[in-house]
Scaffold this motif. Structure first.
Motif, PDB file in Angstrom:
ATOM      1  N   UNK A   1      84.486  43.931  51.458  1.00 34.57           N
ATOM      2  CA  UNK A   1      83.982  44.602  50.266  1.00 34.57           C
ATOM      3  C   UNK A   1      83.822  46.099  50.502  1.00 34.57           C
ATOM      4  N   UNK A   2      83.301  46.475  51.643  1.00 33.55           N
ATOM      5  CA  UNK A   2      83.132  47.894  51.965  1.00 33.55           C
ATOM      6  C   UNK A   2      84.459  48.622  51.902  1.00 33.55           C
ATOM      7  N   UNK A   3      85.502  47.991  52.417  1.00 30.28           N
ATOM      8  CA  UNK A   3      86.832  48.593  52.388  1.00 30.28           C
ATOM      9  C   UNK A   3      87.328  48.775  50.961  1.00 30.28           C
ATOM     10  N   UNK A   4      87.137  47.758  50.128  1.00 31.44           N
ATOM     11  CA  UNK A   4      87.597  47.827  48.739  1.00 31.44           C
ATOM     12  C   UNK A   4      86.795  48.865  47.955  1.00 31.44           C
ATOM     13  N   UNK A   5      85.496  48.929  48.195  1.00 34.20           N
ATOM     14  CA  UNK A   5      84.660  49.900  47.492  1.00 34.20           C
ATOM     15  C   UNK A   5      85.136  51.327  47.729  1.00 34.20           C
ATOM     16  N   UNK A   6      85.500  51.621  48.969  1.00 36.00           N
ATOM     17  CA  UNK A   6      85.910  52.988  49.291  1.00 36.00           C
ATOM     18  C   UNK A   6      87.364  53.269  48.943  1.00 36.00           C
ATOM     19  N   UNK A   7      88.215  52.274  49.058  1.00 32.46           N
ATOM     20  CA  UNK A   7      89.646  52.516  48.876  1.00 32.46           C
ATOM     21  C   UNK A   7      90.121  52.374  47.440  1.00 32.46           C
TER      22      UNK A   7
ATOM     23  N   UNK B   1      85.945  53.076  44.073  1.00 33.14           N
ATOM     24  CA  UNK B   1      85.402  54.430  43.908  1.00 33.14           C
ATOM     25  C   UNK B   1      86.379  55.341  43.189  1.00 33.14           C
ATOM     26  N   UNK B   2      87.665  55.187  43.493  1.00 38.95           N
ATOM     27  CA  UNK B   2      88.671  56.083  42.908  1.00 38.95           C
ATOM     28  C   UNK B   2      89.009  55.737  41.461  1.00 38.95           C
ATOM     29  N   UNK B   3      88.787  54.497  41.051  1.00 36.42           N
ATOM     30  CA  UNK B   3      89.156  54.100  39.686  1.00 36.42           C
ATOM     31  C   UNK B   3      87.968  54.013  38.738  1.00 36.42           C
TER      32      UNK B   3
ATOM     33  N   UNK C   1      92.243  47.484  36.565  1.00 35.74           N
ATOM     34  CA  UNK C   1      93.203  46.538  37.149  1.00 35.74           C
ATOM     35  C   UNK C   1      93.373  46.743  38.643  1.00 35.74           C
ATOM     36  N   UNK C   2      93.417  48.005  39.073  1.00 36.63           N
ATOM     37  CA  UNK C   2      93.600  48.271  40.502  1.00 36.63           C
ATOM     38  C   UNK C   2      92.424  47.742  41.309  1.00 36.63           C
ATOM     39  N   UNK C   3      91.223  47.890  40.780  1.00 31.66           N
ATOM     40  CA  UNK C   3      90.042  47.394  41.483  1.00 31.66           C
ATOM     41  C   UNK C   3      90.050  45.872  41.564  1.00 31.66           C
ATOM     42  N   UNK C   4      90.394  45.220  40.448  1.00 28.87           N
ATOM     43  CA  UNK C   4      90.442  43.760  40.435  1.00 28.87           C
ATOM     44  C   UNK C   4      91.518  43.257  41.404  1.00 28.87           C
TER      45      UNK C   4
ATOM     46  N   UNK D   1      82.081  48.612  34.943  1.00 23.75           N
ATOM     47  CA  UNK D   1      83.118  47.779  34.315  1.00 23.75           C
ATOM     48  C   UNK D   1      83.588  46.680  35.253  1.00 23.75           C
ATOM     49  N   UNK D   2      83.904  47.054  36.490  1.00 24.93           N
ATOM     50  CA  UNK D   2      84.352  46.056  37.463  1.00 24.93           C
ATOM     51  C   UNK D   2      83.233  45.079  37.778  1.00 24.93           C
ATOM     52  N   UNK D   3      81.993  45.569  37.841  1.00 24.16           N
ATOM     53  CA  UNK D   3      80.859  44.687  38.073  1.00 24.16           C
ATOM     54  C   UNK D   3      80.713  43.651  36.979  1.00 24.16           C
ATOM     55  N   UNK D   4      80.904  44.058  35.718  1.00 23.12           N
ATOM     56  CA  UNK D   4      80.809  43.120  34.600  1.00 23.12           C
ATOM     57  C   UNK D   4      81.908  42.067  34.669  1.00 23.12           C
TER      58      UNK D   4
END
Length: 247
Positions: free
Chosen positions: A7-13, A16-18, A30-33, A73-76
């Protein structure tokens, strides 16, 4: 790798950017999902025997909380997905559960009925379901569906198929079911970018074996599982409609 490291990796990569695009541009993340899928986060709560993370509500709540801080948005989307998956884990087929575990299936909740006369809802159980042979026709307008048009399936509530009366039936409605209509422009109570919208079935045709469970309207009915997960998963922007839908 632990889910926290992933999760830490996804949050930063990715997230955060989207996050800004999702919030300011009202674009579905979509990129985050996709990144959460690749990291095994979408399948976090599916049993390990089917390839999932084998974890539970505590870990899911941790993920939703951390993701929501960066991107509401991603959290929802995750909140609705995990609540739907809790139901799929209890009643769904091994095939669907394996797809969720592999990160190849995003699900969401379609529980709150829209009032044809204006804003508000008629509550769960107001949707009609009629069976003819092996096919069921669902008639409804479901409001405040997170990830509408983006999810692969919807946990969908209706009145009982036969006889009406108290209680409700829950279905697993695939996104490509004939007759399912999602508006091109999302409009709902969720965070900008969450794809929250009203989903229409006029009617939606599904096989009769898409039924997951039904009850008689008692306090420990089919939504008790979803209710417990929604109560523990943080996402205040989508709470009112879903809280009303599950009672």
């Amino acid at each position: 790798m632990s889910y926290r490291s992933a999760l830490t990796s996804v949050l930063s990569s990715a997230i955060a950017s989207s996050a800004q695009q999702a919030s300011l541009g009202a674009r579905f993340p979509r990129a985050s999902v996709a990144a959460l899928s690749e990291a095994g986060i979408l399948g976090l709560t599916v049993c390990a025997d089917l390839g999932g993370g084998g974890l539970g509500l505590t870990e899911a709540a941790d993920v939703v909380n951390q993701v929501s801080r960066l991107c509401p948005a991603t959290g929802a989307v995750l909140r609705s997905h995990y609540a739907a998956v809790a139901f799929i884990e209890e009643y769904g087929s091994p095939w669907v559960r394996r797809n969720v575990a592999a990160g190849q299936h995003l699900s969401t909740l379609a529980l709150a009925d829209a009032d044809e006369g204006g804003p508000g809802g008629a509550g769960p159980g107001a949707s009609a379901a009629r069976r003819a042979g092996g096919v069921v026709a669902l008639h409804a307008r479901k409001r405040d569906v997170v990830g509408a048009g983006e999810a692969d399936s919807y946990i969908w509530s209706s009145a009982p198929v036969v006889g009406g009366g108290a209680g409700q039936t829950l279905w697993l409605v695939p996104a490509d079911a004939p007759g399912l209509h999602v508006p091109a422009r999302p409009s709902g109570a969720g965070p900008r970018g969450s794809g929250t919208a009203t989903v229409c079935a006029d009617p939606v045709l599904i096989p009769a074996d898409a039924m997951l469970a039904q009850d008689d309207g008692g306090p420990d009915g089919v939504l008790s599982t979803v209710r417990a997960w929604l109560a523990a998963l943080p996402a205040a922007d989508t709470e009112p409609a879903l809280a009303e839908a599950v009672g």
